[in-house]
Design an enzyme around this catalytic site. Structure first.
Site, PDB file in Angstrom:
ATOM      1  N   HIS A  83       0.835  -1.204   0.000  1.00 10.17           N
ATOM      2  CA  HIS A  83       0.000   0.000   0.000  1.00 10.17           C
ATOM      3  C   HIS A  83       0.866   1.248   0.000  1.00 10.17           C
ATOM      4  CE1 HIS A  83      -3.309   2.719   0.949  1.00 10.17           C
ATOM      5  NE2 HIS A  83      -4.122   1.718   0.657  1.00 10.17           N
ATOM      6  N   HIS A  84       0.378   2.282  -0.691  1.00  8.49           N
ATOM      7  CA  HIS A  84       1.156   3.520  -0.798  1.00  8.49           C
ATOM      8  C   HIS A  84       1.290   4.219   0.554  1.00  8.49           C
ATOM      9  CE1 HIS A  84       3.294   6.626  -2.718  1.00  8.49           C
ATOM     10  NE2 HIS A  84       2.601   6.725  -3.835  1.00  8.49           N
ATOM     11  N   CYS A  85       0.420   3.919   1.505  1.00 11.22           N
ATOM     12  CA  CYS A  85       0.588   4.503   2.836  1.00 11.22           C
ATOM     13  C   CYS A  85       1.723   3.828   3.589  1.00 11.22           C
ATOM     14  CB  CYS A  85      -0.708   4.426   3.643  1.00 11.22           C
ATOM     15  SG  CYS A  85      -1.140   2.770   4.230  1.00 11.22           S
ATOM     16  N   ASN A 100       6.210   8.074   3.134  1.00 12.24           N
ATOM     17  CA  ASN A 100       6.192   8.744   1.846  1.00 12.24           C
ATOM     18  C   ASN A 100       6.986  10.035   1.932  1.00 12.24           C
ATOM     19  OD1 ASN A 100       4.226   7.428  -0.256  1.00 12.24           O
ATOM     20  ND2 ASN A 100       3.288   7.143   1.762  1.00 12.24           N
TER      21      ASN A 100
END
EC number: 2.3.1.20
Length: 445
Positions: A134-136, A295
């Site tokens: 997941h991008h989180c 990120n």
């Protein structure tokens, strides 16, 4: 306990069944000489037994929407590490179809947010590995660094295994959240103050990324999407890219942006949908990250020169914009960059949740991101990495994403599109190669 940063929380909240917010990659390996028939299964069993994934891949998201944090758990290897097979003899097309289906399936948000698939059945003594997270939990650079940590330049070395970082249980959750709330409030005030002073100047003058965002045209790339994904791939040789960059006093990334811009111009002309205004791309730029930041990338909007027929003139326009955009971002503090990213993503996140993102004006047409894996050949238990193809995410209004990864002497471009709304995606990849050749011919004596 570690908190999700504001940007990480934003990616978690944007998760929806039609728009899963994971990123990933698939890699193709050559079997070692003399490898036994059980090589892939033995590798699968070895990986399943390794605690090789660090924070936050040993954690789940807990807490409320206002202050989410990572809670450490014990991942179940049998769930996260999977063995798949293509009907032999599996072709590259068969592999692409499988990876498209795997990438179309959302992650379970109640579990650690990653999956790894080993894929056998390929022809030519090869096998594949597909990884998504997941991008989180990871950004593009973090994902590449994670994959790189499993690999080695030594053909004889076993798979890499990082030791998980324990959070410890000796903390008072209420105290941690209270301290974090105060810290975030102070950082927010500081960031807003810095950004207020910078944004006014960022709007002015030539090659403004802010003004480019405000003049972005709507295209077939900017529609409502569903969860079904299509992948197309183009491979460019790094020495040829560098030669054009050197001859034009630009960067390799500028050359790639110009090639993608030329491809979009041809693609949209064929559809009868080429707008008068140039298309734009969001170009991520990494910044310094702390221990709590997953990120660590902001970005600026750059024109792709689709309104310019001459390939060298297109490249010159792009280079002037990217030079200014990168300089403005790198002049900001990491705290300001983090909040600048949140402010830029906020209208997309709100539009995604309200269903309005498919109809409101886009801030850019798609993202073009670039990471480097390694200049040297890499191995996994003696199996040589042949190629790695990056895959990102889509959301409403942004039905195309282009991700690049540099490995040895080539740059691989992964074009990810919505299967049902973006026709003939493979043409866009092919036209990028043709546009680069046109630029190369015009730029080199």
């Amino acid at each position: 306990m570690k908190l999700l940063s504001p940007l990480d929380q934003m990616f978690a909240r944007m998760e929806a069944p039609r728009t899963p917010m994971h990123i990933g990659a698939f890699a193709v390996f050559d079997l070692p000489k003399g490898a036994p028939r059980r090589f892939i299964r033995d590798l699968y069993e070895a990986i399943s037994q390794l605690a090789f994934l660090p924070f936050p891949f040993d954690s789940v998201i807990a807490g409320g929407a206002s202050m989410a944090y990572w809670r450490q758990v014990q991942p179940d290897p049998s769930y996260h590490v999977r063995l798949s097979a293509l009907p032999y003899p599996g072709t590259g097309r068969d592999l692409g179809a499988l990876v498209e289906r795997l990438h179309s399936t959302p992650l379970d948000m109640a579990k650690p947010l990653w999956e790894l698939h080993l894929i056998e059945g390929l022809t030519g003594r090869q096998f594949a590995m597909y990884f998504k997270a997941h991008h989180c939990a990871v950004d593009g650079l973090g994902g590449v660094n994670l994959i790189k940590s499993w690999l080695t330049t030594d053909p004889e070395a076993p798979p890499g295994s990082g030791k998980p970082e324990p959070f410890g249980d000796d903390y008072d959750l209420a105290s941690v959240l209270a301290a974090a709330t105060t810290k975030r409030a102070v950082e927010g005030v500081s960031a807003v103050s810095e950004l207020a002073g910078r944004l006014s100047s960022m709007v002015l003058g030539a090659n403004s990324s802010v003004r480019a965002a405000l003049t972005t045209p709507r295209t077939p790339f900017n529609t409502r999407v569903n969860r079904h994904r299509r992948l197309a791939v183009q491979v460019l040789k790094l020495p040829r890219l560098k030669a054009v960059a050197h001859a034009t006093d630009c960067t390799v990334n500028d050359v790639i942006l110009a090639s993608v811009g030329g491809a979009c111009r041809r693609y949209l002309q064929e559809l009868g949908d080429l707008p008068t205004n140039t298309l734009t791309a969001s170009v991520p730029v990494g910044f310094e990250r702390d221990a709590d930041t997953v990120n660590a990338a902001s970005g600026f909007v750059a024109p792709l020169g689709t309104s310019i027929e001459d390939p060298v003139a297109r490249l010159t326009t792009i280079s002037a914009s990217t030079t200014r955009g990168k300089a403005e971002l790198l002049a900001m503090s990491p705290n300001a960059l983090q909040h600048y990213s949140v402010f830029g993503l906020l209208p997309i996140a709100v539009g995604q949740k309200t269903g309005a993102l498919g109809v409101i004006p886009p801030l850019f047409n798609f993202t073009v991101s670039n990471v480097v894996l390694s200049k040297d050949p890499l191995y996994l238990s003696g199996a040589k990495l042949d190629v790695i193809v990056p895959m990102s995410f889509l959301c409403d209004g942004y039905g195309l994403n282009v991700t690049l990864v540099g490995y040895t002497d080539k740059v691989v471009l992964g074009f990810l599109g919505c299967r049902d709304t973006l026709p003939h995606l493979q043409r866009l990849a092919q036209y990028t190669g043709a546009a680069f050749e046109e630029l190369e011919t015009a730029a080199l004596p």
